[in-house]
Design a protein around this motif. Structure first.
Motif, mmCIF file in Angstrom:
data_model
loop_
_atom_site.group_PDB
_atom_site.id
_atom_site.type_symbol
_atom_site.label_atom_id
_atom_site.label_comp_id
_atom_site.label_asym_id
_atom_site.label_seq_id
_atom_site.Cartn_x
_atom_site.Cartn_y
_atom_site.Cartn_z
ATOM 1 N N TYR A 143 0.837 -1.198 0.000
ATOM 2 C CA TYR A 143 0.000 0.000 0.000
ATOM 3 C C TYR A 143 0.880 1.259 0.000
ATOM 4 O O TYR A 143 0.910 2.002 0.983
ATOM 5 N N PRO A 144 1.586 1.523 -1.080
ATOM 6 C CA PRO A 144 2.532 2.648 -1.090
ATOM 7 C C PRO A 144 1.904 4.025 -0.943
ATOM 8 O O PRO A 144 2.551 4.961 -0.471
ATOM 9 N N THR A 145 0.641 4.172 -1.330
ATOM 10 C CA THR A 145 -0.006 5.486 -1.242
ATOM 11 C C THR A 145 -1.127 5.551 -0.214
ATOM 12 O O THR A 145 -1.567 6.646 0.152
ATOM 13 N N THR A 146 -1.599 4.397 0.267
ATOM 14 C CA THR A 146 -2.725 4.404 1.215
ATOM 15 C C THR A 146 -2.439 3.608 2.481
ATOM 16 O O THR A 146 -3.336 3.411 3.290
ATOM 17 N N GLY A 147 -1.220 3.155 2.651
ATOM 18 C CA GLY A 147 -0.863 2.429 3.866
ATOM 19 C C GLY A 147 -0.382 3.381 4.942
ATOM 20 O O GLY A 147 0.300 4.376 4.656
ATOM 21 N N VAL A 148 -0.756 3.099 6.201
ATOM 22 C CA VAL A 148 -0.374 3.945 7.327
ATOM 23 C C VAL A 148 0.304 3.090 8.387
ATOM 24 O O VAL A 148 -0.268 2.099 8.856
ATOM 25 N N VAL A 149 1.513 3.479 8.773
ATOM 26 C CA VAL A 149 2.230 2.828 9.860
ATOM 27 C C VAL A 149 2.209 3.766 11.065
ATOM 28 O O VAL A 149 2.645 4.918 10.973
ATOM 29 N N LEU A 150 1.683 3.299 12.183
ATOM 30 C CA LEU A 150 1.659 4.076 13.423
ATOM 31 C C LEU A 150 2.720 3.519 14.360
ATOM 32 O O LEU A 150 2.753 2.308 14.603
ATOM 33 N N ARG A 151 3.555 4.402 14.900
ATOM 34 C CA ARG A 151 4.653 3.971 15.762
ATOM 35 C C ARG A 151 4.528 4.557 17.172
ATOM 36 O O ARG A 151 5.272 5.453 17.564
ATOM 37 N N PRO A 152 3.589 4.040 17.961
ATOM 38 C CA PRO A 152 3.455 4.514 19.343
ATOM 39 C C PRO A 152 4.485 3.858 20.259
ATOM 40 O O PRO A 152 5.086 2.842 19.915
ATOM 41 N N ALA A 226 -9.150 6.978 11.442
ATOM 42 C CA ALA A 226 -9.085 7.990 10.380
ATOM 43 C C ALA A 226 -8.277 7.485 9.195
ATOM 44 O O ALA A 226 -8.637 7.710 8.030
ATOM 45 N N GLY A 227 -7.189 6.787 9.469
ATOM 46 C CA GLY A 227 -6.383 6.236 8.392
ATOM 47 C C GLY A 227 -7.126 5.171 7.604
ATOM 48 O O GLY A 227 -7.006 5.088 6.369
ATOM 49 N N ALA A 228 -7.923 4.376 8.292
ATOM 50 C CA ALA A 228 -8.646 3.289 7.636
ATOM 51 C C ALA A 228 -9.759 3.784 6.727
ATOM 52 O O ALA A 228 -10.122 3.118 5.755
ATOM 53 N N ILE A 229 -10.318 4.949 7.020
ATOM 54 C CA ILE A 229 -11.410 5.474 6.190
ATOM 55 C C ILE A 229 -10.920 6.563 5.237
ATOM 56 O O ILE A 229 -11.715 7.210 4.552
ATOM 57 N N GLY A 230 -9.612 6.791 5.197
ATOM 58 C CA GLY A 230 -9.057 7.740 4.242
ATOM 59 C C GLY A 230 -9.154 9.191 4.642
ATOM 60 O O GLY A 230 -9.163 10.083 3.780
ATOM 61 N N SER A 231 -9.202 9.473 5.945
ATOM 62 C CA SER A 231 -9.345 10.855 6.423
ATOM 63 C C SER A 231 -8.021 11.500 6.816
ATOM 64 O O SER A 231 -8.022 12.562 7.444
ATOM 65 N N ILE A 232 -6.912 10.868 6.478
ATOM 66 C CA ILE A 232 -5.599 11.445 6.740
ATOM 67 C C ILE A 232 -4.952 11.817 5.413
ATOM 68 O O ILE A 232 -4.947 11.018 4.474
ATOM 69 N N ASP A 233 -4.429 13.017 5.329
ATOM 70 C CA ASP A 233 -3.740 13.467 4.126
ATOM 71 C C ASP A 233 -2.303 12.948 4.169
ATOM 72 O O ASP A 233 -1.408 13.588 4.718
ATOM 73 N N LEU A 234 -2.090 11.784 3.596
ATOM 74 C CA LEU A 234 -0.778 11.151 3.670
ATOM 75 C C LEU A 234 0.285 11.892 2.864
ATOM 76 O O LEU A 234 1.479 11.718 3.114
ATOM 77 N N GLN A 235 -0.124 12.727 1.920
ATOM 78 C CA GLN A 235 0.848 13.542 1.209
ATOM 79 C C GLN A 235 1.472 14.572 2.131
ATOM 80 O O GLN A 235 2.588 15.027 1.914
#
Length: 257
Positions: A143-152, A226-235
């Motif tokens: 998922y190069p454009t829609t994958g989100v890695v969270l590092r807590p 938010a990441g799962a529903i596309g509400s984060i501007d990953l750009q």
């Protein structure tokens, strides 16, 4: 139409909070985990039919892949401690399988709850950190454009565990015990977020993970959903969100809600 996401590992501390956050936003949830619905799950004081609890072993996709065909995003909260071999399997292989199956099912977005950056000696929890990083790379490849890695880092909140007391005592005080991790986590978050502690974390050997500011589970869950529903501007944020990025994004989400 009501949106639905899938949460891998939804029966754990982080997973349950992710599910509750999704429900509060009007999003239905399918949870894939080995034990199904946890006995202590409550939302607004009651169980809810908006969550579909599916018993399944992530490594055996045939037991659950048919449940994820119509979801708009996926979140994995799967993780565990143990021997290096076990940690590599759970933190690495299991998450990589979930990512692969989600991609094959046409799920457009995937969020992975990973762990904080680490510069401890390589032998310390080697399987844990290596497994997490392998899963991160698999996600970014898939998922190069829609994958989100969270590092807590350390995640705090009110955590429920089974009450080990005799049945007679449970009948009076309840079957679970709440552990208020915030009593420790919140003060440490304040201290570790100061400039001097941030400098120590960046300069002292092995301190990246140890001195990482704790984070509230609600904050983490808010950003995961938010990441799962596309509400984060990953750009703007990038695909990998560190602790300070998660906190910043959580505040932004709260402001627009």
């Amino acid at each position: 139409l009501t949106r639905r996401i899938v949460v891998f590992g939804g029966n754990g501390f982080v997973g349950q909070n992710v599910i509750k956050t999704a429900l509060q936003a009007g999003i239905n949830v399918t949870s894939i985990n080995r034990s199904g619905e946890p006995s202590n799950f409550r939302w607004e004081g009651k169980t809810t039919a908006a969550v579909k609890w599916c018993v399944g072993d992530i490594m055996n996709a045939g037991s659950w892949v048919h449940e994820i065909s119509e979801v708009c995003g996926a979140i994995s909260c799967v993780g565990a401690f143990g021997s290096d071999e076990f940690m590599e399997k759970v933190n690495g292989d299991a998450n990589i399988r979930a990512i692969s199956e989600a991609l094959n099912a046409g799920i457009p977005r995937f969020v992975y709850v990973s762990t904080v950056e680490n510069n401890l000696p390589s032998f310390f929890l080697k399987g844990y950190f290596n497994g997490k990083r392998r899963a991160e790379q698999a996600l970014l490849d898939a998922y190069p454009t829609t994958g989100v890695v969270l590092r807590p880092g350390f995640i705090y909140g009110s955590r429920e565990i089974p009450n080990p007391a005799p049945s007679a005592v449970k009948a009076v005080v309840g079957s679970t015990i709440k552990i208020p991790l915030g009593l420790l986590g919140k003060p440490l978050e304040t201290v570790f977020s100061t400039a001097p502690m941030s400098k120590l974390r960046a300069t002292l050997p092995g301190m990246q993970a140890i001195l990482a500011p704790p984070i509230a589970v609600q904050c983490l869950a808010r950003v995961a959903v938010a990441g799962a529903i596309g509400s984060i501007d990953l750009q703007t944020t990038g695909n990998i969100l560190k602790i300070e990025d998660i906190v910043r994004e959580s505040r932004r989400i709260q402001q627009v809600e």
